[in-house]
Design a protein around this motif. Structure first.
Motif, PDB file in Angstrom:
ATOM      1  N   ILE A  29       0.856  -1.185   0.000  1.00  0.00           N
ATOM      2  CA  ILE A  29       0.000   0.000   0.000  1.00  0.00           C
ATOM      3  C   ILE A  29       0.898   1.242   0.000  1.00  0.00           C
ATOM      4  N   GLY A  30       0.349   2.347  -0.408  1.00  0.00           N
ATOM      5  CA  GLY A  30       1.126   3.591  -0.461  1.00  0.00           C
ATOM      6  C   GLY A  30       0.523   4.503  -1.509  1.00  0.00           C
ATOM      7  N   ARG A  31       1.117   5.680  -1.647  1.00  0.00           N
ATOM      8  CA  ARG A  31       0.590   6.635  -2.615  1.00  0.00           C
ATOM      9  C   ARG A  31       0.683   6.082  -4.031  1.00  0.00           C
ATOM     10  N   SER A  32      -0.191   6.589  -4.885  1.00  0.00           N
ATOM     11  CA  SER A  32      -0.127   6.216  -6.288  1.00  0.00           C
ATOM     12  C   SER A  32       1.232   6.582  -6.841  1.00  0.00           C
ATOM     13  N   ASN A  33       1.771   5.700  -7.677  1.00  0.00           N
ATOM     14  CA  ASN A  33       3.035   5.961  -8.354  1.00  0.00           C
ATOM     15  C   ASN A  33       4.269   5.703  -7.474  1.00  0.00           C
ATOM     16  N   VAL A  34       4.068   5.260  -6.246  1.00  0.00           N
ATOM     17  CA  VAL A  34       5.224   5.051  -5.359  1.00  0.00           C
ATOM     18  C   VAL A  34       6.048   3.822  -5.798  1.00  0.00           C
ATOM     19  N   GLY A  35       5.372   2.908  -6.541  1.00  0.00           N
ATOM     20  CA  GLY A  35       6.109   1.747  -7.050  1.00  0.00           C
ATOM     21  C   GLY A  35       5.654   0.409  -6.488  1.00  0.00           C
ATOM     22  N   TRP A  71       1.595 -18.800  -0.778  1.00  0.00           N
ATOM     23  CA  TRP A  71       1.261 -17.523  -0.139  1.00  0.00           C
ATOM     24  C   TRP A  71       0.974 -16.486  -1.215  1.00  0.00           C
ATOM     25  N   TYR A  72       0.354 -15.370  -0.793  1.00  0.00           N
ATOM     26  CA  TYR A  72      -0.040 -14.354  -1.777  1.00  0.00           C
ATOM     27  C   TYR A  72       0.701 -13.036  -1.577  1.00  0.00           C
ATOM     28  N   LEU A  73       0.981 -12.402  -2.711  1.00  0.00           N
ATOM     29  CA  LEU A  73       1.326 -10.981  -2.709  1.00  0.00           C
ATOM     30  C   LEU A  73       0.088 -10.248  -3.201  1.00  0.00           C
ATOM     31  N   VAL A  74      -0.232  -9.115  -2.579  1.00  0.00           N
ATOM     32  CA  VAL A  74      -1.449  -8.391  -2.946  1.00  0.00           C
ATOM     33  C   VAL A  74      -1.095  -6.967  -3.369  1.00  0.00           C
ATOM     34  N   ASP A  75      -1.469  -6.645  -4.593  1.00  0.00           N
ATOM     35  CA  ASP A  75      -1.252  -5.298  -5.127  1.00  0.00           C
ATOM     36  C   ASP A  75      -2.533  -4.497  -4.914  1.00  0.00           C
ATOM     37  N   LEU A  76      -2.376  -3.319  -4.337  1.00  0.00           N
ATOM     38  CA  LEU A  76      -3.552  -2.490  -4.044  1.00  0.00           C
ATOM     39  C   LEU A  76      -3.461  -1.166  -4.800  1.00  0.00           C
ATOM     40  N   PRO A  77      -4.589  -0.475  -4.944  1.00  0.00           N
ATOM     41  CA  PRO A  77      -4.543   0.866  -5.545  1.00  0.00           C
ATOM     42  C   PRO A  77      -3.830   1.827  -4.589  1.00  0.00           C
ATOM     43  N   GLY A  78      -3.339   2.909  -5.134  1.00  0.00           N
ATOM     44  CA  GLY A  78      -2.705   3.920  -4.287  1.00  0.00           C
ATOM     45  C   GLY A  78      -3.739   4.721  -3.519  1.00  0.00           C
ATOM     46  N   TYR A  79      -3.357   5.187  -2.347  1.00  0.00           N
ATOM     47  CA  TYR A  79      -4.243   6.134  -1.677  1.00  0.00           C
ATOM     48  C   TYR A  79      -3.829   7.559  -2.044  1.00  0.00           C
ATOM     49  N   GLY A  80      -4.757   8.479  -1.831  1.00  0.00           N
ATOM     50  CA  GLY A  80      -4.430   9.878  -2.068  1.00  0.00           C
ATOM     51  C   GLY A  80      -4.210  10.229  -3.524  1.00  0.00           C
TER      52      GLY A  80
END
Ligand code: GTP
Ligand code: MG
Length: 200
Positions: A29-35, A71-80
């Motif tokens: 998780i993190g801001r959009s575009n953080v990578g 196990w899973y890695l989960v990609d989420l949308p950016g916040y903010g």
């Protein structure tokens, strides 16, 4: 840890539709575009498993990737992310917070922060929210390739100081990464491996 398989499983906006079962998962998780998406590709050594873009707002769903069938890695949308409408921003926030609050399989969240920037309230407040809800997390500094070693060290020290003089008694586990250079890959995977082992 060797990644022998990495498979996309499902995308959705509803935590209730995430995969059933008991496999542990790790979310970014993190801001959009953080990578976030780039980091998933770097960790799994797959070029375009997770979709990335130079334009913020690329990932809009909860994406599950099954690793080594265990196990899973989960990609989420950016916040903010400012360029989506207010209503869809609120909807985003809601399904992201629901994911963190309701997903029992989540064993650790990783909050990604761009190592070039000073601590941003949106990130530190999110960390505090995770802490208040007893959700374990680590910090992943991204884009380390963009700074010279001295500046990198200075920024990490400043971040650490900011957190430990604020809400945290000690620095949460943290990792310094560059997806373009593969930096931090072993450390993040080892950390995940050690948690997986502790759950066996
Ligand atoms: P959203 O899905 O929009 O929330 O963004 P995201 O956090 O998934 O970011 P994404 O992985 O799509 O990367 C955004 C941009 O940053 C892309 O242009 C990437 O190539 C670039 N990028 C990501 N990680 C790194 C890195 O470690 N170093 C450098 N130099 N660029 C990076
Ligand atoms: Mg993304």
């Amino acid at each position: 840890m060797i990644i022998s398989s990495a498979d996309f499983v499902v995308s959705n906006q509803d935590v209730k539709k995430c995969p059933n079962g008991q496999l542990p998962e790790y979310a970014f998780i993190g801001r959009s575009n953080v990578g976030k998406s780039s980091l998933i590709n770097m960790l799994t050594n797959r070029k375009s498993l997770a979709k990335t873009s130079g334009r913020p707002g690329k990932t809009q769903l909860i994406n599950h990737f099954l690793i080594n069938k265990s196990w899973y890695l989960v990609d989420l949308p950016g916040y903010g992310y400012a360029r989506v409408s207010k209503t869809s921003k609120a909807k985003f926030q809601k399904f992201i917070t629901n994911y963190f609050l309701q997903r029992k399989q989540l064993v650790c969240g990783f909050v990604l922060v761009d190592v070039r920037h000073e601590p941003q309230p949106i990130d530190t407040e999110f960390m505090e929210w995770l802490g208040a809800n007893a959700i374990p997390f680590g910090i992943i500094f991204t884009k380390a390739d963009k700074l010279k070693p001295n500046a990198l060290e200075r920024n990490i020290a400043a971040y650490q100081k900011h957190l430990t003089e604020g809400a945290w008694e000690e620095m949460p586990p943290y990792f310094i990464t560059s997806s373009s250079k593969g930096m931090g890959r072993d450390e993040v995977l080892e950390y995940i491996h050690s948690i997986n082992e502790s759950l066996r």
